[in-house]
Design a protein around this motif. Structure first.
Motif, PDB file in Angstrom:
ATOM      1  N   MET A  80      13.597  -2.648  10.547  1.00 24.07           N
ATOM      2  CA  MET A  80      12.961  -3.896  10.116  1.00 24.07           C
ATOM      3  C   MET A  80      12.360  -4.637  11.294  1.00 24.07           C
ATOM      4  SD  MET A  80      15.679  -5.543   7.437  1.00 24.07           S
ATOM      5  CE  MET A  80      14.931  -7.167   7.684  1.00 24.07           C
ATOM      6  N   VAL A  81      13.150  -4.780  12.352  1.00 24.65           N
ATOM      7  CA  VAL A  81      12.705  -5.537  13.520  1.00 24.65           C
ATOM      8  C   VAL A  81      11.535  -4.826  14.205  1.00 24.65           C
ATOM      9  CG1 VAL A  81      13.370  -6.358  15.809  1.00 24.65           C
ATOM     10  CG2 VAL A  81      14.942  -6.634  13.875  1.00 24.65           C
ATOM     11  N   LEU A  82      11.657  -3.488  14.371  1.00 26.33           N
ATOM     12  CA  LEU A  82      10.632  -2.732  15.088  1.00 26.33           C
ATOM     13  C   LEU A  82       9.303  -2.711  14.333  1.00 26.33           C
ATOM     14  CD1 LEU A  82       9.722  -0.871  17.378  1.00 26.33           C
ATOM     15  CD2 LEU A  82      10.664   1.054  16.082  1.00 26.33           C
ATOM     16  N   PHE A  83       9.358  -2.276  13.060  1.00 26.02           N
ATOM     17  CA  PHE A  83       8.103  -2.110  12.306  1.00 26.02           C
ATOM     18  C   PHE A  83       7.594  -3.439  11.742  1.00 26.02           C
ATOM     19  CE2 PHE A  83       9.786   2.217  12.223  1.00 26.02           C
ATOM     20  CZ  PHE A  83       8.648   2.950  12.525  1.00 26.02           C
ATOM     21  N   GLY A  84       8.493  -4.227  11.140  1.00 23.78           N
ATOM     22  CA  GLY A  84       8.061  -5.451  10.485  1.00 23.78           C
ATOM     23  C   GLY A  84       7.895  -6.624  11.424  1.00 23.78           C
ATOM     24  N   GLY A  85       8.693  -6.670  12.499  1.00 19.03           N
ATOM     25  CA  GLY A  85       8.655  -7.823  13.378  1.00 19.03           C
ATOM     26  C   GLY A  85       7.861  -7.622  14.654  1.00 19.03           C
ATOM     27  N   ALA A  86       7.746  -6.378  15.108  1.00 15.75           N
ATOM     28  CA  ALA A  86       7.050  -6.126  16.364  1.00 15.75           C
ATOM     29  C   ALA A  86       5.688  -5.469  16.135  1.00 15.75           C
ATOM     30  CB  ALA A  86       7.913  -5.245  17.268  1.00 15.75           C
ATOM     31  N   ILE A  87       5.678  -4.289  15.521  1.00 15.85           N
ATOM     32  CA  ILE A  87       4.435  -3.531  15.379  1.00 15.85           C
ATOM     33  C   ILE A  87       3.475  -4.196  14.384  1.00 15.85           C
ATOM     34  CG2 ILE A  87       3.453  -1.324  14.670  1.00 15.85           C
ATOM     35  CD1 ILE A  87       6.010   0.017  15.655  1.00 15.85           C
ATOM     36  N   GLY A  88       3.997  -4.553  13.203  1.00 13.14           N
ATOM     37  CA  GLY A  88       3.150  -5.104  12.154  1.00 13.14           C
ATOM     38  C   GLY A  88       2.383  -6.357  12.558  1.00 13.14           C
ATOM     39  N   PRO A  89       3.066  -7.422  12.980  1.00 16.57           N
ATOM     40  CA  PRO A  89       2.331  -8.644  13.338  1.00 16.57           C
ATOM     41  C   PRO A  89       1.419  -8.475  14.543  1.00 16.57           C
ATOM     42  CG  PRO A  89       4.672  -8.857  13.835  1.00 16.57           C
ATOM     43  CD  PRO A  89       4.518  -7.626  13.018  1.00 16.57           C
ATOM     44  N   ALA A  90       1.814  -7.629  15.505  1.00 14.42           N
ATOM     45  CA  ALA A  90       0.945  -7.408  16.665  1.00 14.42           C
ATOM     46  C   ALA A  90      -0.378  -6.774  16.236  1.00 14.42           C
ATOM     47  CB  ALA A  90       1.652  -6.521  17.688  1.00 14.42           C
ATOM     48  N   LEU A  91      -0.314  -5.793  15.339  1.00 15.40           N
ATOM     49  CA  LEU A  91      -1.529  -5.156  14.837  1.00 15.40           C
ATOM     50  C   LEU A  91      -2.372  -6.135  14.014  1.00 15.40           C
ATOM     51  CD1 LEU A  91      -0.235  -1.611  13.823  1.00 15.40           C
ATOM     52  CD2 LEU A  91      -1.783  -2.165  15.709  1.00 15.40           C
ATOM     53  N   LEU A  92      -1.700  -6.970  13.210  1.00  9.81           N
ATOM     54  CA  LEU A  92      -2.437  -7.942  12.409  1.00  9.81           C
ATOM     55  C   LEU A  92      -3.181  -8.929  13.296  1.00  9.81           C
ATOM     56  CD1 LEU A  92      -3.246  -9.316   9.763  1.00  9.81           C
ATOM     57  CD2 LEU A  92      -1.101 -10.608   9.878  1.00  9.81           C
TER      58      LEU A  92
END
Length: 301
Positions: A80-92
């Motif tokens: 959750m933290v890696l994909f939803g909190g780090a990767i996802g918002p950075a890409l957005l």
């Protein structure tokens, strides 16, 4: 043998998911206003840190213990933290630098498509033709936006970044569904604090500078409402209707963001954007109007 998800209250779960979508939908054009003056990765960290700290304070004030994390829950929380909190918002945030707020908002409907695909293929949640047709309409609308690079539309690189964010959040959604019985505030607070610190640390390490206090305050507020409270409502919806259907209902968020982008940010409404929006509207409508399954008959006592 994978666990088969059993649907709960579809109406209540749908309302919770739509409320989460409303808050998240408002956050995309709001972030678009801030991203011009703040490094995208740093902004992603500030959004989530504001979310995590706000929910932590709220949880302490509430003084109510929820279900605690078990050892088996930690791998799901880490994802959750890696994909939803780090990767996802950075890409957005990176995608927002190359797209309009309205086009980016519409592209976010892909999150529901990816969430449903992972839920059906990997976690064996229920599937029907109506949901599949809705996914196809949403995907076709996203392709229209991604292939157009003229002003008012998502350019290819921006579209790819936002598509990557949707995939990361889809993985996050399905991981969250595996531990949705844990207190929703606890999950959202942990995710926000960890992801916020992670993104801010990386941004500062590569040379980003903290913005002025007004920008920090604005980012923290947007993060608390659009990422924190939205996630709490999302987790509550997961308990009732699972990841696939919650993702479908949550697909209303991009239309909220797109309307705000068109009106408040004075972004252009063109034929391609309108056609893509219509296709995605049809897809979301097919999801939202799914008839609940009839209850199985029970034997008399």
């Amino acid at each position: 043998m994978p666990r088969i998800f059993i649907l709960g209250d579809i109406r209540r779960g749908g309302l919770l998911a739509i409320a989460a979508a409303l808050l998240f939908g408002l956050s995309t054009p709001a972030a678009k206003l801030i991203v011009g003056s703040v490094d995208p990765l740093l902004l992603a960290g500030l959004l989530y840190l504001g979310s995590g700290l706000g929910l932590t304070l709220f949880r302490l004030f509430r003084r109510r213990d929820g279900l605690h994390l078990a050892r088996a829950d930690y791998p799901w929380l880490a994802c959750m933290v890696l994909f939803g909190g780090a990767i996802g918002p950075a890409l957005l945030m990176q995608g927002l630098t190359a797209t309009t707020g309205s086009a980016a908002s519409l592209l976010l409907t892909l999150e529901g498509v990816f969430t449903a695909l992972i839920a059906w293929i990997v976690f064996r949640e229920p599937f029907n033709r109506r949901i599949g047709l809705g996914m196809a309409a949403i995907f076709l609308g996203a392709v229209l936006l991604g292939l157009r690079g003229s002003p008012g539309h998502a350019g290819l690189l921006g579209a790819l970044a936002i598509t990557g964010a949707c995939l990361a959040w889809a993985i996050d959604n399905n991981c969250t569904a595996k531990i949705a019985d844990v207190d929703a505030l606890t999950l959202a607070a942990i995710k926000g604090v960890c992801a916020g610190i992670f993104n801010i640390a990386i941004a500062l390490a590569v040379g980003s500078r903290l913005p002025a206090l007004p920008e920090i305050g604005a980012a923290a507020t947007v993060g608390f409402l659009g990422y924190g409270l939205s996630l709490v409502l999302f987790v509550l919806a997961l308990r009732e209707i699972g990841a696939a259907r919650t993702g479908a209902y949550f697909s209303t968020a991009p239309f909220i963001g797109a309307l705000i982008g068109l009106v408040a940010l004075r972004e252009p409404l063109t034929v391609t954007l309108a056609v893509a929006g219509l296709l995605m509207t049809i897809g979301v409508w097919l999801h939202l109007t799914e008839a609940p399954a009839a209850p199985e008959p029970t034997s008399p006592p």
